[in-house]
Enzyme design. Structure first.
Site, mmCIF file in Angstrom:
data_model
loop_
_atom_site.group_PDB
_atom_site.id
_atom_site.type_symbol
_atom_site.label_atom_id
_atom_site.label_comp_id
_atom_site.label_asym_id
_atom_site.label_seq_id
_atom_site.Cartn_x
_atom_site.Cartn_y
_atom_site.Cartn_z
ATOM 1 N N LYS A 169 31.633 -16.945 -18.791
ATOM 2 C CA LYS A 169 32.875 -17.419 -19.412
ATOM 3 C C LYS A 169 32.624 -18.675 -20.241
ATOM 4 C CE LYS A 169 37.141 -16.895 -17.346
ATOM 5 N NZ LYS A 169 38.069 -17.363 -16.291
ATOM 6 N N THR A 180 48.524 -22.954 -7.955
ATOM 7 C CA THR A 180 49.718 -22.736 -7.124
ATOM 8 C C THR A 180 49.298 -22.623 -5.666
ATOM 9 O OG1 THR A 180 50.856 -21.651 -8.922
ATOM 10 C CG2 THR A 180 51.676 -21.185 -6.725
ATOM 11 N N GLU A 194 52.437 -26.109 -12.342
ATOM 12 C CA GLU A 194 52.635 -25.647 -13.719
ATOM 13 C C GLU A 194 53.745 -24.604 -13.738
ATOM 14 O OE1 GLU A 194 51.893 -22.524 -14.929
ATOM 15 O OE2 GLU A 194 50.941 -21.659 -13.155
ATOM 16 N N PHE A 195 54.489 -24.600 -14.846
ATOM 17 C CA PHE A 195 55.592 -23.645 -14.986
ATOM 18 C C PHE A 195 55.394 -22.802 -16.247
ATOM 19 C CE2 PHE A 195 57.174 -27.421 -12.734
ATOM 20 C CZ PHE A 195 57.521 -26.840 -11.527
ATOM 21 N N GLU A 210 53.004 -16.597 -19.120
ATOM 22 C CA GLU A 210 51.981 -15.984 -19.971
ATOM 23 C C GLU A 210 52.639 -15.538 -21.274
ATOM 24 O OE1 GLU A 210 49.325 -13.147 -18.278
ATOM 25 O OE2 GLU A 210 49.284 -14.215 -16.372
ATOM 26 N N ASN A 268 59.659 -20.053 -8.555
ATOM 27 C CA ASN A 268 59.259 -18.664 -8.807
ATOM 28 C C ASN A 268 60.069 -17.682 -7.953
ATOM 29 O OD1 ASN A 268 57.503 -19.264 -10.805
ATOM 30 N ND2 ASN A 268 55.638 -18.646 -9.742
ATOM 31 N N GLY A 303 56.395 -8.170 -12.326
ATOM 32 C CA GLY A 303 54.985 -8.012 -11.962
ATOM 33 C C GLY A 303 54.244 -9.277 -12.343
ATOM 34 N N CYS A 338 51.791 -13.887 -10.688
ATOM 35 C CA CYS A 338 52.478 -15.012 -10.031
ATOM 36 C C CYS A 338 53.590 -14.593 -9.083
ATOM 37 C CB CYS A 338 53.024 -15.957 -11.092
ATOM 38 S SG CYS A 338 51.747 -16.518 -12.218
ATOM 39 N N ARG A 345 47.823 -7.381 -14.407
ATOM 40 C CA ARG A 345 47.823 -7.618 -12.966
ATOM 41 C C ARG A 345 49.215 -7.346 -12.384
ATOM 42 N NH1 ARG A 345 45.185 -13.418 -12.666
ATOM 43 N NH2 ARG A 345 46.113 -13.510 -14.736
HETATM 44 C C1 UGA Z 1 56.088 -16.900 -14.127
HETATM 45 C C2 UGA Z 1 57.128 -18.018 -14.289
HETATM 46 O O1 UGA Z 1 58.137 -17.613 -15.206
HETATM 47 C C3 UGA Z 1 56.478 -19.312 -14.774
HETATM 48 O O2 UGA Z 1 57.449 -20.355 -14.817
HETATM 49 C C4 UGA Z 1 55.350 -19.697 -13.801
HETATM 50 O O3 UGA Z 1 54.665 -20.851 -14.234
HETATM 51 C C5 UGA Z 1 54.342 -18.551 -13.713
HETATM 52 O O4 UGA Z 1 55.040 -17.364 -13.265
HETATM 53 C C6 UGA Z 1 53.275 -18.952 -12.721
HETATM 54 O O5 UGA Z 1 53.591 -19.139 -11.550
HETATM 55 O O6 UGA Z 1 52.135 -19.187 -13.141
HETATM 56 P P1 UGA Z 1 54.873 -15.187 -15.797
HETATM 57 O O7 UGA Z 1 54.332 -14.537 -14.566
HETATM 58 O O8 UGA Z 1 53.974 -15.458 -16.934
HETATM 59 O O9 UGA Z 1 55.564 -16.601 -15.420
HETATM 60 O O10 UGA Z 1 55.990 -14.225 -16.369
HETATM 61 P P2 UGA Z 1 57.578 -14.184 -16.481
HETATM 62 O O11 UGA Z 1 57.965 -14.325 -17.888
HETATM 63 O O12 UGA Z 1 58.211 -15.088 -15.520
HETATM 64 O O13 UGA Z 1 57.844 -12.667 -16.039
HETATM 65 C C7 UGA Z 1 57.466 -12.200 -14.747
HETATM 66 C C8 UGA Z 1 57.898 -10.755 -14.569
HETATM 67 O O14 UGA Z 1 59.313 -10.649 -14.492
HETATM 68 C C9 UGA Z 1 57.474 -9.830 -15.716
HETATM 69 O O15 UGA Z 1 57.036 -8.603 -15.190
HETATM 70 C C10 UGA Z 1 58.755 -9.648 -16.527
HETATM 71 O O16 UGA Z 1 58.786 -8.444 -17.243
HETATM 72 C C11 UGA Z 1 59.788 -9.674 -15.410
HETATM 73 N N1 UGA Z 1 61.138 -10.091 -15.871
HETATM 74 C C12 UGA Z 1 61.335 -11.342 -16.359
HETATM 75 C C13 UGA Z 1 62.201 -9.205 -15.749
HETATM 76 O O17 UGA Z 1 62.038 -8.064 -15.282
HETATM 77 N N2 UGA Z 1 63.453 -9.626 -16.137
HETATM 78 C C14 UGA Z 1 63.687 -10.866 -16.637
HETATM 79 O O18 UGA Z 1 64.856 -11.175 -16.972
HETATM 80 C C15 UGA Z 1 62.600 -11.741 -16.754
#
Ligand code: UGA
Length: 485
Positions: A35, A121, A151-152, A155, A228, A277, A280, A347
């Site tokens: 990497k 986390t 972190e918040f 992706e 989360n 999914g 996180c 993932r």
């Molecule tokens: C999530 C959190 O939103 C971040 O704040 C956090 O930092 C991150 O996890 C982490 O712990 O590292 P992420 O996993 O990148 O971020 O993705 P999200 O945008 O939160 O979506 C997560 C899942 O929920 C996806 O599968 C998305 O399709 C689904 N989702 C999201 C829904 O089905 N409906 C929604 O209204 C929003």
């Protein structure tokens, strides 16, 4: 300020590049030599908006460097971020052995005072364990302080989330740690970064400066898991409401508008679909449930959130079954493999789980995703066929299913899709399309929490094209999508 970030995964890489962007000297450390070599060649292992630009310009200015030596990183930095992975173990607990390994390696080289920042986390009270490990490995207690700085980042929008955050949480039990971290984030809290001419463009939702919240270390650790879990709960809640909408013929989009307009609820994270999914939410919910159990508390709500999420995938497969009658022997075009749009990450992707379930039922699945094809190939292998674009996936298929909310899918030429499909059936797990669009295109449309669209029989036949006409239209759509922007 001189900083080290240990771990060049998704969090470490984004945090390292963004901290360098704020003007700090960052040494990014990883023991994965492949990497490191890739990064040194200028290749970016993840698909993330603005990241390539940030990495290249900060390397050019000498503010971002890579190394495989923790010793070097500790010696030349006053703040050391631990950003290594904490994957789930079989019992749902996060594997903290990488965090421990970094803490013991750091301890061996601590000289003058260091702030150790927990960015991975982790469950509440991990900062205490890190402190213990540091001392067991020879670091005097007065030589370091452990601070939690969760972190918040999401992706796909991780760089924007880092530079334009809703809040920055600093969990510090001592004065020194808190003030160093405040200084570190000063360009964001004072707004000086945003005034720079070459700053990443400010998104429309962000106004003013970043807010920094100082809490105890344990509160900060809890904030991460609770955030989360709450977001996942919103998703499972709206999915359950969507299912009621389906039963009574209501429209979940209207319901979302109605409930989301209440500022106490808010409209974000109320998009129903095939469930959440990613690396996180699934992992963090299991970990948070375990934290509660270890405190002797039953957090049954989390069980329900997880159960509803699993149910949502099964329900979608049932929806496909009810639209197609028999799935066995049918050709299904699956659009989307990533766990959400804007990323190549698969993932814990509900899309992958659904594709596998359809294969298990004997369907011939042809998949397409704008970014995640390569990663999906590693897990799906030759169980599915891989298409070069959505139209190719749909050619001769009995149905098209939408599994990831990519913007590109919303812009598909639906008239062409209809001509391309063998049967005009679309089952949309992400509510990417409007019902009106589907009606106009003459497609049978099944979505989540909205009434099904079934166009009249007359409009079914006149849109069927000849095979040659279909091929011609696919080619012209391909040519259009290849045009330079
Ligand atoms: C999530 C959190 O939103 C971040 O704040 C956090 O930092 C991150 O996890 C982490 O712990 O590292 P992420 O996993 O990148 O971020 O993705 P999200 O945008 O939160 O979506 C997560 C899942 O929920 C996806 O599968 C998305 O399709 C689904 N989702 C999201 C829904 O089905 N409906 C929604 O209204 C929003």
């Amino acid at each position: 300020m001189k900083l080290a970030v240990v771990g060049s995964g998704y969090v470490g890489l984004v945090a390292g590049a963004c901290l360098a962007e704020l003007g700090h000297d960052v040494l990014l450390v990883d023991n994965d030599s492949e990497k490191m070599a890739m990064l040194l060649r200028g290749e970016i292992p993840i698909h993330e908006q603005y990241l390539p630009e940030l990495i290249s310009r900060n390397r050019l200015h000498g503010r971002l460097r890579f190394s495989d030596s923790i010793a070097k990183a500790v010696q030349c930095s006053s703040v050391i971020f631990i950003a290594v992975g904490t994957p789930a173990l079989v019992n749902g607990a996060p594997d903290l052995s990488y965090v421990e390994a970094v803490a013991s390696a750091v301890a061996e080289h601590v000289g003058d005072f260091k702030v150790i920042v927990e960015k991975s986390t982790v469950p509440v009270l991990t900062h205490k364990e890190i402190g213990k490990v540091m001392m067991l490995n020879g670091a005097p207690p007065e030589s370091f302080e452990v601070v939690s700085n969760p972190e918040f980042l999401r992706e796909g929008t991780a760089v924007l989330d880092f530079l334009f955050p809703d809040r920055i949480v600093v969990g510090a039990d001592g004065e020194r740690g808190a003030s160093l971290l405040k200084e570190l984030y000063e360009p964001l809290t004072s707004g000086t970064y945003y005034a720079q001419p070459d700053a990443v463009p400010r998104p429309s939702y962000f106004s003013g400066k970043a807010r920094l919240l100082v809490t105890s270390a344990k509160s900060a650790e809890l904030i991460k898991h609770a955030s989360n879990s709450f977001l996942a709960m919103k998703i499972s809640f709206i999915n359950a409401v969507a299912n009621i909408c389906e039963a009574v013929g209501a429209d979940v989009q209207e319901v979302c508008q109605g409930i989301g307009s209440d500022s106490r609820i808010g409209e974000r994270f109320l998009r129903p679909g095939i469930g959440y999914g990613g690396s996180c939410f699934p992992k963090d919910l299991l970990a948070f449930r375990l934290v509660a159990e270890e405190c002797g508390l039953e957090f049954g709500l989390l069980n329900e959130v997880i159960k509803l999420n699993e149910y949502q995938r099964d329900r979608f497969v049932r929806k496909v079954r009810s639209a197609l009658w028999n799935v066995k022997g049918k050709k299904i075009a699956a659009l989307g493999l990533a766990f959400k749009g804007g990323t190549d990450d698969i993932r814990e992707s509900p899309a992958i789980a659904i594709v596998k379930a359809l294969c298990n039922e004997g369907a011939e699945v042809v998949v397409f995703d704008p970014e995640a094809m390569e990663r999906a190939r590693c897990v799906l292998q030759d169980r599915v066929k891989y298409a070069a674009n959505p139209y190719e996936a749909c050619a001769g298929a009995h149905a098209m299913v939408v599994l990831t909310d990519w913007h590109e899918f919303a812009e598909l030429d639906l008239a062409l899709i209809r001509r391309t499909l063998r049967h005009p059936i679309v089952i949309d797990g992400r509510n990417v399309f409007s019902r009106e669009q589907m009606l106009a295109a003459g497609l049978h449309y099944y979505s989540v929490g909205r009434p099904t669209v079934l166009p009249s029989a007359a409009s079914q036949t006149d849109a069927q094209g000849t095979a040659q006409e279909i091929l011609r239209q696919i080619r012209s759509a391909e040519q259009l999508s290849n045009l330079p922007a």
